[in-house]
Design a protein around this motif. Sequence first.
Motif, mmCIF file in Angstrom:
data_model
loop_
_atom_site.group_PDB
_atom_site.id
_atom_site.type_symbol
_atom_site.label_atom_id
_atom_site.label_comp_id
_atom_site.label_asym_id
_atom_site.label_seq_id
_atom_site.Cartn_x
_atom_site.Cartn_y
_atom_site.Cartn_z
ATOM 1 N N SER A 263 0.816 -1.216 0.000
ATOM 2 C CA SER A 263 0.000 0.000 0.000
ATOM 3 C C SER A 263 0.847 1.263 0.000
ATOM 4 O O SER A 263 0.356 2.347 -0.341
ATOM 5 C CB SER A 263 -0.941 0.009 1.211
ATOM 6 O OG SER A 263 -0.199 0.045 2.423
ATOM 7 N N LEU A 268 1.722 2.418 -7.457
ATOM 8 C CA LEU A 268 0.284 2.167 -7.482
ATOM 9 C C LEU A 268 -0.453 3.227 -8.303
ATOM 10 O O LEU A 268 -1.521 2.966 -8.853
ATOM 11 C CB LEU A 268 -0.277 2.140 -6.055
ATOM 12 C CG LEU A 268 0.254 1.037 -5.120
ATOM 13 C CD1 LEU A 268 -0.434 1.134 -3.764
ATOM 14 C CD2 LEU A 268 0.028 -0.340 -5.724
ATOM 15 N N SER A 269 0.140 4.409 -8.395
ATOM 16 C CA SER A 269 -0.521 5.508 -9.105
ATOM 17 C C SER A 269 -0.657 5.244 -10.595
ATOM 18 O O SER A 269 -1.465 5.896 -11.266
ATOM 19 C CB SER A 269 0.248 6.813 -8.885
ATOM 20 O OG SER A 269 1.582 6.704 -9.396
ATOM 21 N N GLU A 273 -6.275 -0.415 -11.298
ATOM 22 C CA GLU A 273 -7.196 -0.741 -10.212
ATOM 23 C C GLU A 273 -6.933 0.094 -8.959
ATOM 24 O O GLU A 273 -7.762 0.140 -8.058
ATOM 25 C CB GLU A 273 -7.106 -2.220 -9.871
ATOM 26 C CG GLU A 273 -5.757 -2.659 -9.356
ATOM 27 C CD GLU A 273 -5.698 -4.154 -9.136
ATOM 28 O OE1 GLU A 273 -6.745 -4.734 -8.811
ATOM 29 O OE2 GLU A 273 -4.611 -4.742 -9.298
ATOM 30 N N TRP A 274 -5.777 0.749 -8.900
ATOM 31 C CA TRP A 274 -5.446 1.591 -7.753
ATOM 32 C C TRP A 274 -5.759 3.067 -8.020
ATOM 33 O O TRP A 274 -5.356 3.938 -7.239
ATOM 34 C CB TRP A 274 -3.977 1.424 -7.386
ATOM 35 C CG TRP A 274 -3.671 0.102 -6.755
ATOM 36 C CD1 TRP A 274 -3.224 -1.022 -7.390
ATOM 37 C CD2 TRP A 274 -3.807 -0.265 -5.381
ATOM 38 N NE1 TRP A 274 -3.071 -2.049 -6.501
ATOM 39 C CE2 TRP A 274 -3.416 -1.618 -5.257
ATOM 40 C CE3 TRP A 274 -4.222 0.426 -4.236
ATOM 41 C CZ2 TRP A 274 -3.426 -2.283 -4.029
ATOM 42 C CZ3 TRP A 274 -4.229 -0.242 -3.013
ATOM 43 C CH2 TRP A 274 -3.835 -1.574 -2.925
ATOM 44 N N ARG A 275 -6.452 3.334 -9.106
ATOM 45 C CA ARG A 275 -6.818 4.720 -9.423
ATOM 46 C C ARG A 275 -7.806 5.270 -8.398
ATOM 47 O O ARG A 275 -8.429 4.526 -7.633
ATOM 48 C CB ARG A 275 -7.471 4.774 -10.814
ATOM 49 C CG ARG A 275 -8.791 3.998 -10.864
ATOM 50 C CD ARG A 275 -9.493 4.115 -12.190
ATOM 51 N NE ARG A 275 -10.691 3.285 -12.235
ATOM 52 C CZ ARG A 275 -11.872 3.623 -11.717
ATOM 53 N NH1 ARG A 275 -12.018 4.796 -11.112
ATOM 54 N NH2 ARG A 275 -12.906 2.809 -11.795
ATOM 55 N N ARG A 276 -7.960 6.587 -8.403
ATOM 56 C CA ARG A 276 -9.003 7.212 -7.575
ATOM 57 C C ARG A 276 -10.366 6.955 -8.203
ATOM 58 O O ARG A 276 -10.495 6.863 -9.430
ATOM 59 C CB ARG A 276 -8.772 8.722 -7.466
ATOM 60 C CG ARG A 276 -7.578 9.120 -6.627
ATOM 61 C CD ARG A 276 -7.442 10.622 -6.586
ATOM 62 N NE ARG A 276 -8.563 11.246 -5.899
ATOM 63 C CZ ARG A 276 -8.581 11.561 -4.602
ATOM 64 N NH1 ARG A 276 -7.521 11.319 -3.867
ATOM 65 N NH2 ARG A 276 -9.635 12.129 -4.049
ATOM 66 N N HIS A 321 -8.826 4.719 -3.705
ATOM 67 C CA HIS A 321 -8.446 3.596 -4.570
ATOM 68 C C HIS A 321 -9.714 2.846 -4.968
ATOM 69 O O HIS A 321 -10.409 2.292 -4.113
ATOM 70 C CB HIS A 321 -7.483 2.650 -3.860
ATOM 71 C CG HIS A 321 -6.191 3.284 -3.445
ATOM 72 N ND1 HIS A 321 -5.322 3.832 -4.362
ATOM 73 C CD2 HIS A 321 -5.622 3.470 -2.235
ATOM 74 C CE1 HIS A 321 -4.268 4.319 -3.730
ATOM 75 N NE2 HIS A 321 -4.424 4.111 -2.436
ATOM 76 N N ARG A 323 -10.317 0.009 -6.177
ATOM 77 C CA ARG A 323 -10.423 -1.403 -5.822
ATOM 78 C C ARG A 323 -11.073 -1.602 -4.449
ATOM 79 O O ARG A 323 -11.626 -2.660 -4.172
ATOM 80 C CB ARG A 323 -9.060 -2.077 -5.864
ATOM 81 C CG ARG A 323 -8.045 -1.534 -4.889
ATOM 82 C CD ARG A 323 -6.747 -2.337 -4.927
ATOM 83 N NE ARG A 323 -6.896 -3.639 -4.319
ATOM 84 C CZ ARG A 323 -6.318 -4.743 -4.781
ATOM 85 N NH1 ARG A 323 -5.571 -4.692 -5.867
ATOM 86 N NH2 ARG A 323 -6.474 -5.889 -4.158
ATOM 87 N N HIS A 324 -11.009 -0.585 -3.583
ATOM 88 C CA HIS A 324 -11.610 -0.704 -2.263
ATOM 89 C C HIS A 324 -13.123 -0.526 -2.289
ATOM 90 O O HIS A 324 -13.776 -0.635 -1.241
ATOM 91 C CB HIS A 324 -10.965 0.295 -1.304
ATOM 92 C CG HIS A 324 -9.546 -0.066 -0.956
ATOM 93 N ND1 HIS A 324 -8.549 0.880 -0.807
ATOM 94 C CD2 HIS A 324 -8.949 -1.267 -0.764
ATOM 95 C CE1 HIS A 324 -7.410 0.279 -0.517
ATOM 96 N NE2 HIS A 324 -7.631 -1.018 -0.496
#
Length: 489
Positions: A263, A268-269, A273-276, A321, A323-324
């Motif tokens: 994390s 991740l940026s 899938e880790w996008r805002r 993120h 994905r959450h």
Amino acid sequence: MASAATAGWWERTRARLRADDGTDHFAPDRLDAHARALQSALPLFLALLIAFPVNLFMDGDTGWHLGAGHWIVANRTVPLVDPFSHTMPGKAWMAHEWLAEVVMVGAEWLRGWGGLAALFALSAAFTFWLLAREAFRFLPARLAVVAVAVAAGILFPFALARPHMLAWSLLAWWTLILLRAREARAAPPLAAALLMAVWANLHASYIVAFGLAGLFGLESLIENPRNRKLLGRWIAFGALSLAIAVLATPFGAEHFLYPFQVSGMKALSVIGEWRRSTLPADFLFYTCLGGLLLLAAKRWRTLPPLRVLLLAGLSVMAILHARHQMLFAIVGLLVVLPLLQPSRTPRPALKRTAWMVPALTLLIAVRLAVPYQFQEHSTYPLSLLAKVPEEIRRQPVYNEYSQGGPLVMIGVRPYIDGRADMYGDDFTFRAKAITAGDIAKFREDAARYHIGWVVLEYDDALLPKLKREPGWRVFAEDRNATIFVRANS
């Protein structure tokens, strides 16, 4: 006056319907029968939407998960270093989802792509069944259907053949265990901690379980500050769960720290899938978020503070993120349901749903019987890759990030794949820059790693530049991808 008139109209209507054939269509037992049918049919219908469309295999990571599963089965051990890439051979790698990968290989062995589709459809069906079972306890049947359908609508974009989807049902099950314990003003049964033996080897989302257990344990302590026996049971449950999560994996305590390390990665940026979460792309999520805000504004005096804190935390995580949103949909729905009608005693869970087992068996049998028509796309240009001669396939390749998984699946050592945690920030950023058209960095890496061929998606910015690059020629291409080889090959 209005409510009395409405009640009188309702009773007259009910009496007329009963008078027709002597049957009370609104009697509680008949309503329960309808609810049972809806509660069981809804998860099957939602699972069918996952079992047959092609979206399940749109993610390249499925490929390297299958490759890892085959490696584990063949070697009868879990890898501790990278066995796949040609750029990071021997680098330390934690195959933390090894159990899911072995299960995926078993499903693939059973019926290929159709077997994988059946596996993930079964996981989805069980998840939706758990959500529906709880929704029907707190809501009228129609509203329960809407609530579960909305949660499914948020989950569908993340319905990809990867380990996280197998963890959906464990997340829902664990949350329900905690909520039922709080409802009964008790602690979770110690036997429930055994879920960690599976979850910790299946997917890193198991770390969320400890946050949930801690929050509900704290809520129990605040409500019963002098009940030391109850507090002791919560502590024992948490300690046993933690011990199992650490001891039941091949990696020990290091495995527990892994989710926190990932994390914190800067790369991740640049991973989709880790996008805002954004309003146009995630309209349903933001609609639900707006509903939560309205609920909080209307009942802020009576809402349990820690439940509000949990929902706020899930919302922020999902905004930061995308994905959450999966956590938001599953945990959020289960937590919100008791808050919708706090003064109403929830109904007991509907029984006599044993026919769900044969129904699920029928679902899996149909999915296995009907051949799965895998549709190739830019991430999986399998026909194009099959044209590459073996002598070229053995040479180092440069590939787009998402195509690395399919290369692992067919036995080709990739330049990079979806294991960004192993490749690290710098290398992942570099690979993304090259695909985005940085021809200078490509030249450097082509020389450093002795690149003999290249596979790119149809819309990669590097593609037109490489067509003009001296020393490279197009070997094969179609509407999905293009393969280059050195001009003297």
